[in-house]
Design an enzyme around this catalytic site. Structure first.
Site, PDB file in Angstrom:
ATOM      1  N   SER A  64       0.661  -1.268  -0.027  1.00 20.14           N
ATOM      2  CA  SER A  64       0.108   0.061  -0.034  1.00 20.14           C
ATOM      3  C   SER A  64       0.775   1.210   0.046  1.00 20.14           C
ATOM      4  O   SER A  64       0.563   2.373  -0.720  1.00 20.14           O
ATOM      5  CB  SER A  64      -0.935   0.034   1.391  1.00 20.14           C
ATOM      6  OG  SER A  64      -1.672  -1.220   1.121  1.00 20.14           O
ATOM      7  N   ASP A 156       2.404 -10.932   5.632  1.00 17.33           N
ATOM      8  CA  ASP A 156       3.042 -10.651   4.412  1.00 17.33           C
ATOM      9  C   ASP A 156       3.573 -11.777   4.001  1.00 17.33           C
ATOM     10  O   ASP A 156       4.367 -12.079   2.841  1.00 17.33           O
ATOM     11  CB  ASP A 156       4.097  -9.453   4.281  1.00 17.33           C
ATOM     12  CG  ASP A 156       3.214  -8.334   4.778  1.00 17.33           C
ATOM     13  OD1 ASP A 156       2.062  -8.047   4.091  1.00 17.33           O
ATOM     14  OD2 ASP A 156       3.654  -7.425   5.606  1.00 17.33           O
ATOM     15  N   ARG A 187       3.454  -9.454  15.274  1.00 12.02           N
ATOM     16  CA  ARG A 187       3.521  -7.997  14.646  1.00 12.02           C
ATOM     17  C   ARG A 187       2.150  -7.476  15.089  1.00 12.02           C
ATOM     18  O   ARG A 187       2.232  -6.181  15.211  1.00 12.02           O
ATOM     19  CB  ARG A 187       3.737  -7.800  13.261  1.00 12.02           C
ATOM     20  CG  ARG A 187       2.654  -8.878  12.184  1.00 12.02           C
ATOM     21  CD  ARG A 187       2.789  -8.693  10.911  1.00 12.02           C
ATOM     22  NE  ARG A 187       2.273  -7.559  10.234  1.00 12.02           N
ATOM     23  CZ  ARG A 187       2.531  -7.143   9.267  1.00 12.02           C
ATOM     24  NH1 ARG A 187       2.885  -7.850   8.230  1.00 12.02           N
ATOM     25  NH2 ARG A 187       1.811  -6.094   8.765  1.00 12.02           N
ATOM     26  N   ARG A 193      -0.949   0.355  14.401  1.00 15.34           N
ATOM     27  CA  ARG A 193      -0.947   1.327  13.921  1.00 15.34           C
ATOM     28  C   ARG A 193      -2.220   2.105  13.920  1.00 15.34           C
ATOM     29  O   ARG A 193      -2.686   3.113  13.400  1.00 15.34           O
ATOM     30  CB  ARG A 193      -0.664   1.538  12.447  1.00 15.34           C
ATOM     31  CG  ARG A 193      -1.741   0.953  11.420  1.00 15.34           C
ATOM     32  CD  ARG A 193      -1.548   1.213   9.937  1.00 15.34           C
ATOM     33  NE  ARG A 193      -2.348   0.240   8.918  1.00 15.34           N
ATOM     34  CZ  ARG A 193      -2.227  -0.286   8.085  1.00 15.34           C
ATOM     35  NH1 ARG A 193      -1.074  -0.260   7.352  1.00 15.34           N
ATOM     36  NH2 ARG A 193      -3.194  -1.067   7.446  1.00 15.34           N
ATOM     37  N   ARG A 259       9.417   0.743   6.354  1.00 22.75           N
ATOM     38  CA  ARG A 259       8.140   1.065   6.293  1.00 22.75           C
ATOM     39  C   ARG A 259       7.703   1.727   7.625  1.00 22.75           C
ATOM     40  O   ARG A 259       7.925   1.311   8.619  1.00 22.75           O
ATOM     41  CB  ARG A 259       6.985   0.196   5.602  1.00 22.75           C
ATOM     42  CG  ARG A 259       5.819   0.880   5.553  1.00 22.75           C
ATOM     43  CD  ARG A 259       4.925  -0.215   4.821  1.00 22.75           C
ATOM     44  NE  ARG A 259       3.700  -0.074   4.900  1.00 22.75           N
ATOM     45  CZ  ARG A 259       2.724  -0.622   4.556  1.00 22.75           C
ATOM     46  NH1 ARG A 259       2.798  -1.482   3.445  1.00 22.75           N
ATOM     47  NH2 ARG A 259       1.470  -0.601   4.809  1.00 22.75           N
TER      48      ARG A 259
END
Length: 513
Positions: A64, A156, A187, A193, A259
């Protein structure tokens, strides 16, 4: 005098790729009359959103952040992943002044070097080769104590695939004769986030105070114990390895994710003196905390790789030409449609307005596959009807966020919800004579299971993404388009010349071509 905004709407269907295979393909399985009708009646084709076409290594799936950077910049943007890999290959990484300054200060005082990062070969937020290089750098500069605090992926990468990565790092430390994996955590906790500070607190307390829910003699044993508790990599609970390690005053910490969006929260806990989102047991006085890249301009920590500046990105160029624009998304993708689409710029351009719709507070989005798409659509339809903006740029998070859950039925529902939303926007545009481009940033939801492993496929794909023009003009879609061509296409529709910095070319061409 500018004419009344018509608007031109760019719909980014996040994680919505195209696959010729119908196996575990939620796009194929979904009932989507609107998208089917548009594909049958409007100029459309496929464009690339992965690998070299978006500035990533060959064969690397898109994501993204990268996708929105390319979409907004109108040129292929050389990605941080590629920059760091190249620096390691060229040897420049091992002389990086920012990292070396922090490491040397700790080493000179006989202190430890702590490496944080997502231990995975996914290449979306990090790469295990970068973690290995960081361990080698610390060793070469004389560190006696090197600790890796490994965040496990499973998002991922396949859901239970961390073993090979752990083996690789164990082998690295064995070869160096120094260092070890000090902790494991999924994670889900370390890389939140969405301001779920209860999750971040568990990661922080594990790293800083060696407080885990579990302890294991080795990282391999810690992983197997998590699997026995039915935790996949992403959800592995805080586990200390061997003698629990703490981050002491005078230690150096290097966060090796490249990232930004999922590295910001944990970084803030380490470096912000006035941090208040949860009660820190303590804040170590570090020799240095280094971010691999700049996670946010407001974070008081140096970055090893400073951001490159992008001039004349779409948002900037629209503003210079007196055009108004709306950026809208729900929480999960708000940074992408603002910060990343604007080439890494936080503040809005003149004439740019932003609407943030909160994402639903659910543990995983398969529990609510429509997410906040209906509310996002309400706002867009209202903006179209009142003709408030020249350009509207929207991200729909469903394909990606529900795709990441690995739950096929939920992914099908997500696609069906998107179809309804697209239909509402197209109907509103028809009434005012507006136009739209429908595309995506990368694939995901078109492949929901991994044929080679039989596990759920929770990662992105390298599949191409759709590109559909919705409007009255007689245009055709050329072959070979990439994400960087979308902004120049929008400028063509708006009747604006392309700035020199935009090296992409319009995907829509006149039928005579």
């Amino acid at each position: 005098m500018t004419t009344t905004p018509k608007p031109l709407v760019l719909m980014i269907l996040d994680g919505f790729g195209h696959s010729e295979s119908h196996e575990s393909n939620a796009v194929y399985a979904a009932k989507k009359p609107v998208l089917d009708r548009l594909c049958a009646s409007m100029p459309n084709g496929l464009i690339s959103g992965s690998g070299m076409d978006v500035g990533l290594p060959d064969g690397q799936m898109g994501n993204s952040e990268v996708g929105h950077m390319n979409l907004g910049a109108g040129r292929v943007v050389y990605q941080d992943f590629t920059r760091v890999t190249k620096a390691i290959r060229d040897g420049e990484f091992f002389e990086n002044p920012t990292i070396c300054a922090a490491v040397d200060k700790a080493v000179d005082a006989g202190k430890a070097v702590h490496i944080l990062g997502l231990l995975s070969d996914g290449g979306v937020h990090s790469h295990q080769d970068h973690l290995i290089a960081m361990a080698e750098l610390a060793f070469k500069r004389g560190a006696e104590k090197i600790y890796l605090h490994a965040f496990l992926d499973g998002r991922d990468t396949p859901p239970k695939s961390a073993q090979s990565s752990i083996e690789l790092l164990d082998e690295t430390f064995k070869t160096l004769g120094k260092g070890r994996i000090a902790s494991l955590i999924g994670r889900y906790f370390a890389m939140d986030r969405d301001n779920r500070w209860d999750r971040v607190a568990q990661a922080y307390n594990l790293i800083v105070d060696g407080q885990g829910q579990f302890n294991a003699a080795t990282a391999q044993e810690g992983l197997q114990a998590a699997y026995a508790r039915e935790e996949s990599d992403e959800f592995v609970k805080a586990t200390t390895i061997g003698e629990p390690v703490k981050v002491e005053d005078g230690d150096a910490v290097v966060f090796m994710n490249f990232r930004a969006d999922r590295a910001r929260e944990l970084t803030r806990v380490f470096v912000e003196d006035d941090f208040k989102d949860f009660e820190r047991p303590r804040q170590p006085k570090l020799a240095g905390f280094v971010m691999l890249t700049q996670y946010a301009a407001s974070i008081p920590a140096p970055s090893a790789f400073a951001p490159g500046s992008l001039e004349n990105v779409l948002g900037d160029y629209l503003a210079k030409n007196g055009k108004t624009q709306l950026r809208i998304a729900e929480t999960e993708k708000y940074a992408h449609v603002t910060f990343f689409f604007s080439g890494g710029r936080e503040e809005p351009f003149p004439g740019e307005e932003r609407i943030l719709i909160p994402s639903p507070k659910v543990a995983t989005y398969d529990l609510q596959p429509e997410m906040s798409a209906p509310e996002v659509t309400d706002k867009i339809v209202d903006a179209i009807e009142h003709q408030r903006y020249d350009v509207i740029i929207v991200n729909y998070a469903n394909g990606d966020m529900v795709g990441h859950s690995g739950v096929f039925e939920a992914a099908v529902k997500a696609v069906e919800c998107l179809d309804l939303c697209v239909g509402r926007i197209v109907d509103a545009l028809e009434k005012v004579g507006g136009e739209a481009l429908i595309t995506a940033d990368h694939g995901n939801v078109e492949q929901m299971s991994d044929e080679s492993t039989g596990q759920a496929h929770t990662a992105h794909t390298t599949e191409p993404v759709p590109f559909i023009y919705v409007g009255k003009r007689a245009l055709k879609v050329r072959e070979g388009g990439v994400l960087a061509d979308v902004a120049p296409t929008m400028l063509k529709l708006l009747g604006l010349p392309k700035p020199a910095e935009m090296t992409g070319t319009s995907i829509l061409v006149d039928p005579a071509h």
